[in-house]
Design a protein around this motif. Structure first.
Motif, short mmCIF file in Angstrom:
data_model
loop_
_atom_site.label_atom_id
_atom_site.label_comp_id
_atom_site.label_asym_id
_atom_site.label_seq_id
_atom_site.Cartn_x
_atom_site.Cartn_y
_atom_site.Cartn_z
N ARG A 817 0.78 -1.04 -0.06
CA ARG A 817 0.08 -0.10 0.03
C ARG A 817 0.93 1.07 0.09
N GLY A 818 1.85 1.29 0.33
CA GLY A 818 3.10 2.56 0.58
C GLY A 818 4.51 2.11 0.86
N MET A 819 5.27 2.90 0.92
CA MET A 819 6.73 2.64 1.20
C MET A 819 7.33 4.04 1.14
N CYS A 820 8.60 3.74 1.80
CA CYS A 820 9.30 5.05 2.07
C CYS A 820 10.60 4.54 2.31
N ARG A 821 11.85 5.43 2.28
CA ARG A 821 13.21 4.98 2.47
C ARG A 821 13.68 5.79 3.75
N HIS A 822 14.73 5.08 4.31
CA HIS A 822 15.42 5.90 5.23
C HIS A 822 15.99 6.94 4.75
N PRO A 823 15.76 8.35 5.37
CA PRO A 823 16.49 9.51 4.82
C PRO A 823 17.81 9.65 4.65
N TYR A 824 18.57 8.82 5.62
CA TYR A 824 19.89 8.80 5.53
C TYR A 824 20.50 7.40 5.34
N GLY A 825 19.90 6.58 4.87
CA GLY A 825 20.38 5.29 4.88
C GLY A 825 19.62 4.55 3.53
N THR A 826 19.73 3.20 3.39
CA THR A 826 19.49 2.46 2.38
C THR A 826 18.21 1.42 2.54
#
Length: 1274
Positions: A817-826
């Protein structure tokens, strides 16, 4: 035409076409092929495709090749194929939103669809009373029917004239007032009058009854329409009442092959109905298992028929909404003499296999089953067995005995045990991006080009995908070469007539040496090779019939077939710095800037030209052209110098080394290759010079055959490293014999080739690490390429040249349904939820509570061994039948062996009405390439959105925040659902998650956003700002911002954009400090059911809606200035609401129709050094871009080109292009790049005509169109 008066205009391009199948059928449209070599005619979105199944002799290698892909610029609603009696190929029928029926032929010479007939029968667009929603064709090829959802049906009778041309009649109407149509099929009546069957509901009485009693007692009818070919009219010949839940009908073979009639598929039951036979009924079996609901009813969603005309046998494969496929056969009655009659006596149903739920199922005569999947990858299965033996799985075999035909009565349900594949095996898994839930363009590892990260699929077949532009390679050998770095390699044949390579030379400039490897069954070092090994090689080639030539810095070594070695030393105080050779000519560049030219005599000995002309600068690269077929010498050579120039020289013996032309460059040329390639327009060979520059640029120019002038220069930036070029052949032939291609090595490798579908020159990167050098590699077992990759020797093959995207996948548990990434990581976090599915905890409880006799496996299924059947089901060439080989062998059939997790992925999730299964997963797509942590949500919650939020009050520590809904029941207002916000702390450097707390809300949470060190979230129609607390999140401010429901949020500075479920977008400004207010100041004038949006800049928003529109709006300048005033004493706080909305209205800047539902939009660059574009992706798998024009001249040029092509290249299905792109709102500020790219496929005369209207040359127009795509995308 695009609005060129707008302040901003865009160029629309499709990067990846829709992958959602609309309709599909089998056909025979290629002249000269056997009838069993069927093709697949498929419609996806606005494109038509022709696929062909290609296999080797022993059928161990199978692939589905798409050999035609054509845009129709319309909504294709149905396709069909039929053979007109007396013709050799099938006719293709297409129904679309154009209000016309189109008959197509396949033009094998031009590889395109050719429109034979186009007949108008109604208005354009998708309308309930305009035929086209349903399409059926007579099995004998005499007519076809198009039906609408309501009232209207038309029949076209098709014939051929004495000259072999196709004739089509005027439409014959079969209208039924106040009736709704649910399905249409054609009956097989032999050569009697054609009959079409429909499922209809008459709503006339229900509409006129105010009490509603007639609505409750409405009936669904099975209706026959007979086409009288003699009187040329259509009559309603028979009707009967059927179960109201009937949703599909299939025609039963008739004439001499069967009883005719139809199969009526209803909820949980299948009926056989015909006006000349007694009805039969059999229930649809239900799955048996501890996690299955025994009362849940199934419906049939897809099916296909196989008919063996010679044996007069047939069967159906019918698929339920679970994906289970059953084989249905009929037993015919017998007369007094024991001869079969035309009256069916019994229905037989046998569980066959389980496949992904299909939109269409096609049984191919070669012995394959094609699944055009409703979601996910399409599949091609090889049919190993026809399940004709009754003693195999008798518990999964059923008959219609003792089942009442009364659809209103009670019946005893049937149950079966699902399993893995047994009768078929997967032959080809065809990648698909449908459904594409979300995409994000990002580059966490700082690669040359950004990647597209996507969540795709439904249920257990969901994937987290990393998508890269490029061609996938199949690595065969990767062998270390020690600590020495090698800089070049060559693969050589021993004789020109040899089929395979014999030598592989590797040269090291660092160690100043060459090693020689022999190519045979193994690649191994040669100890006594005739090549010089204590020098680095500059060039190695096979010249003449069998002369091996090695060029090094101090001279040239020629190795004759007899073993004689000739040496040519360089002049004193000079060395060789560059060399190039073809079959007869050798050109050397010396350190003194002189050129030495050699030509080979008939005796295999190299002869030197006495003249040694001097260049204007140091020679850095050179290349001689390939020897044309049937000739003894090439015409031209190209020399590059360090003064940033290249020179074209004649190398014919009549005028050796005479300069022909000079071209200045932007950097020093480091590599040159002169290659002859096929020009797609003329179909003849054209000589191109490929140029690699030190700056990482790649250029391609045409050499005039007469004058040697350079023209039509194309440019592409490949990477930060200097570009090196290597001629290769991707089909394994020798250079100059096969289709020549160019491998360009920079910071990553690129392959330049003519695309097999469009025949246009395409430059695509290879998905692998940087390569130093490459060459062809052909041995008895391998036809591919070899390359130097660091200190390794790499031998590989290309997976295919048709696609342009390479993917890496990580499997998911539920629908993402949704996703995001760590702003300082992978690390990536993906939230998943599945409606009407059991959670892991509930399944474990049901399995634990199951009786002992129930097997505690997922869905209560059993595993066996790997399929051990050798039976190979295929079609006989003459009889068109499926038959079993090795029928006498009694080798047992067993299902494939699967673990419980694999079995659940194969069969799908266990369903339960009203239940939700949901989780959040942490994914490492780079190193582990797997899920590193998963946390399930309990209490019937469903995760809907996720965000990584750094909170200022926690020293900007990043937390993962998930919005959920509980007890959600879409469409059921009686169920009160609420929402929660879960906060997770990141552990193990992002690989793990730990619950912190959750906060309850009165509505499900659909939108989350990090904002100024806090959390912005939409709850219903209100926007809130929250901070993190010890036990809950803490509210800081709130504001009523949208009319209905906030579905997504975006922000820049103090400005937040909130999208409403049905009321477009609203601009909101946050006033901090003591004011602490959220103030909406601008909204839209048009209702837009927003499905995705993003901010292009501080004042501009791009979005998409669920009807397929893509739009760009901008806040008024005055409103934007007022909103940025400090404090709350400004105008914006005191502005009055206008017409129940915000004080100001946004301005529409651009609008177009995409025929997909845009779910993700992002402003980003897609290529290294490229311009930023608006990238968007749609639910059906479409990926596209809007490119902002840089100059008014480009806007005018492409707008004029688009208008000319609308007249010259009329859409195939008859839809008006301007009306198509203006489906709901007139197109504005957008030029259709897909239509402009059709210019390359026009004929020579049509190109000249369009180019003349533009006052340009045809080549210049083509170059400009290709550069629009090449400089920003792929």
């Amino acid at each position: 035409m695009a609005n060129t008066q707008s302040s901003q205009a865009f160029y629309s391009l499709t990067l990846e076409a829709s992958a959602a199948p609309t309709a599909a059928c089998t056909c025979n449209v290629i002249p000269g092929l056997k009838s069993q070599d069927q093709q697949i005619f498929e419609a996806r979105g606005q494109r038509l495709y022709l696929h062909r199944i290609i296999e080797n002799e022993d059928r161990t290698e199978v692939k589905v090749s798409t050999f035609l892909d054509q845009d129709v610029f319309g909504i294709v609603r149905g396709v069909s194929a039929f053979r007109i009696p007396g013709t050799s190929t099938d006719q293709l029928v297409v129904s679309s939103d154009s209000g016309r029926v189109v008959l197509l032929n396949y033009d094998a010479d031009k590889n395109c669809f050719k429109r034979v007939h186009q007949e108008t029968f109604g208005k354009s667009g998708i309308r309930r009373t305009i035929p086209g929603q349903y399409l059926a064709s007579d099995p004998r090829g005499r007519c076809c029917m198009l039906a609408s959802v309501e009232k209207n049906k038309v029949v076209y009778i098709v014939n051929r004239n004495a000259e072999g041309g196709i004739l089509i009649s005027s439409p014959h109407e079969a209208n039924q007032w106040a009736s709704l149509c649910f399905a249409v099929c054609a009956l097989d009546t032999g050569w009697e009058h054609p009959v079409f069957a429909t499922l209809e509901v008459d709503y006339n009485d229900a509409e006129n009854d105010p009490t509603g009693d007639m609505y409750e007692s409405r009936e669904k009818q099975l209706v026959y329409y007979t086409v009288d070919l003699g009187l040329n009219h259509v009559v309603k010949s028979w009707s009967d009442t059927v179960d109201y839940s009937a949703n599909m009908i299939f025609g039963v073979p008739g004439g001499a092959e069967g009883p005719s009639g139809v199969l009526v598929c209803c909820e949980d039951r299948i009926y056989y109905r015909h006006d000349k036979a007694l009805p039969l009924c059999i229930p649809i079996p239900r799955r048996k298992g501890p996690t299955e609901d025994p009362n849940r009813k199934r419906i049939i969603v897809a099916g296909c028929l196989h008919l063996a005309r010679s044996q007069k046998k047939f069967f159906f494969l019918l698929q339920t909404d679970d994906g289970d496929v059953f084989k249905l056969t009929m037993s015919m009655g017998e007369d007094e003499q024991g001869r079969p009659t035309s009256q069916p006596e019994k229905l037989h149903l046998k569980y066959y296999d389980t496949y992904p739920v299909a939109k269409h199922m096609l049984l191919i005569r070669k012995g394959y089953l094609y699944i055009a999947a409703e979601n996910g990858n399409n599949k091609l299965y090889h049919v190993n067995n026809l399940a004709e033996k009754a003693h195999i799985e008798p518990e999964n075999s059923f008959t219609s005995d003792s089942h009442d035909i009364d659809y209103s009565g009670d019946y005893q349900p049937l149950y079966f045990k699902p399993r893995g594949l047994m009768y078929t095996s997967l032959a080809v898994d065809i990648p698909s991006l449908h459904p594409l839930m979300r995409t994000i363009v990002d580059n966490p590892l700082n690669e040359d080009a950004p990647q597209i990260y996507a969540i795709q699929g439904t249920g257990r077949r969901s994937k987290f995908k990393t998508i890269r532009h490029g061609l996938e390679i199949q690595e065969i050998v990767s062998s270390p070469l020690g600590n020495v770095e090698y800089s070049n390699l060559w693969s050589l044949r021993h004789r020109s007539s040899d089929q395979y390579h014999s030598y592989l030379l590797l040269s090291s400039d660092y160690a100043d040496k060459t090693i020689v490897l022999s190519i045979g069954d193994e690649v191994e070092t040669m100890e006594d090779s005739p090549f010089l090994t204590n020098r680095a090689s500059l060039e190695a080639a096979l010249m003449g019939d069998a002369t091996l030539v090695q060029v090094h810095a101090r001279g040239v070594r020629s190795i004759l077939e007899s073993g004689t070695i000739n040496e040519w030393p360089t002049p004193s105080h000079r060395t060789i710095v560059a060399a190039s050779a073809n079959e007869r000519q050798l050109l050397l560049g010396l350190s003194s800037a002189e050129l030495a030219f050699f030509f080979m005599g008939d005796d295999g000995v190299l002869n030197q030209l006495e003249e040694m002309p001097e260049m204007s600068g140091k020679v850095t690269a050179l290349s001689v052209g390939q020897t044309p077929r049937g000739q003894m010498q090439a015409k031209f050579a190209v020399v590059g110098c360090d003064d940033c120039t290249i020179r074209v020289l004649s190398i014919e013996l009549d005028s050796p080394l005479e300069p022909r032309s000079v071209q200045a460059l932007s950097a020093v040329p480091t590599s040159l290759e002169v290659v002859e390639q096929i020009d797609p327009t003329s179909g003849v060979g054209v000589t191109y010079v490929h140029i690699g520059l030190q700056s990482g640029l790649y250029l391609r120019a045409v050499i005039d055959e007469v004058t040697g002038e350079l023209g039509e220069v194309r440019t592409k930036f490949l990477g930060a490293k200097a570009t090196r070029l290597f001629p290769v052949s991707v089909d394994g032939a020798a250079i100059g014999e096969g289709e020549s291609s160019i491998l360009a090595c920079s910071s990553r490798p690129w392959l330049g080739y003519n695309h097999p579908l469009s025949q246009l020159y395409t430059l695509a990167p290879l998905v692998t690490g940087p390569l130093e050098a490459a060459a062809g590699f052909v041995s008895e077992h391998i036809h591919g390429l070899c390359a130097l990759q660091g200190t390794n020797l790499l031998i590989f093959q290309l997976s295919g040249l048709e696609g342009r995207l390479a993917t890496e996948e990580v499997g998911l548990r539920y629908t993402p349904r949704g996703m995001c990434r760590h702003p300082y990581g992978t690390t990536w976090w993906v939230v998943q939820s599945e409606g009407n599915a059991l959670s892991e905890r509930t399944k474990a409880q049901l399995i634990a509570a199951a009786p002992v006799e129930e097997e505690p496996a997922t869905n209560g299924t059993a595993n066996g061994k790997v399929n051990g059947s050798d039976e190979d089901a295929k079609m006989d060439d003459a009889d068109d039948e499926v038959k079993d080989e090795d029928e006498d062998e009694e080798e047992p059939l067993v299902p494939e062996e699967l673990t419980p997790e694999e079995l659940e992925q194969h069969l799908g999730l266990s369903r339960a009405s009203g239940h939700w299964a949901s989780c959040i997963s942490a994914i490492d797509p780079y190193e582990a390439k797997a899920i590193t942590a998963t946390i399930e949500f309990e209490e019937n919650e469903a995760a809907l959105c996720v965000a990584a939020v750094p909170f200022e009050t926690r020293s900007w520590e990043v937390f993962v925040v998930v919005g959920t809904g509980q007890h959600m029941s879409p469409g059921n207002a009686a169920v009160q659902s609420k929402g929660f916000v879960h906060v997770f702390q990141i552990t193990d450097e992002g690989r793990g998650l730990e619950r912190v707390h959750r906060t309850e809300f009165p509505h499900p949470i659909y939108a989350l956003l990090p904002f100024h060190g806090r959390l912005a979230l939409g709850i219903g129609a209100e926007l809130f700002l929250y901070d993190i607390g010890m036990k809950h999140i803490l509210r800081k401010t709130r504001g009523a911002t949208v009319p209905n429901l906030i579905t997504s949020l975006a922000a820049q500075g103090n400005r937040i954009i909130a999208s409403d479920v049905s009321e477009s977008v609203t601009y909101i400004v946050y006033k901090g400090g003591d004011a602490n207010r959220l103030i909406p100041f601008a909204d839209d004038t048009i209702q837009r059911w927003t499905s995705g949006m993003t901010m292009l800049d501080y004042e501009t928003v791009a979005g998409g809606d669920k009807f397929g529109n893509l739009w760009v709006v901008r806040a008024p300048e005055q409103a934007s200035k007022e909103s940025d005033e400090e404090g709350i004493g400004g105008f914006i706080v005191n502005e009055r609401s206008y017409l129940g909305g915000a004080p100001y209205r946004v301005e529409l800047r651009a609008h177009t129709f995409t025929q997909d539902i845009p779910t993700s939009l992002q402003r980003t660059a897609l290529v290294a050094g490229g311009q930023e574009v608006l990238f968007w992706s749609g639910l059906e798998g479409t990926m596209g871009i809007l490119v902002p024009f840089q100059s008014r001249e480009d806007v005018e040029f492409f707008s004029q080109l688009e208008g000319l092509l609308r007249q010259e290249e009329v859409p195939l299905a008859g839809r008006d292009h301007l009306m198509y792109r203006s489906y709901y709102v007139p197109v504005k500020g957008v030029v259709d790049g897909d239509l402009c790219e059709r210019f390359a496929r026009l004929g020579v005369d049509a190109k000249a005509k369009v180019a003349a209207e533009l006052e340009r040359e045809g080549r210049e127009v083509e170059r400009k169109v290709q550069e629009m795509r090449g400089r920003v995308a792929f």
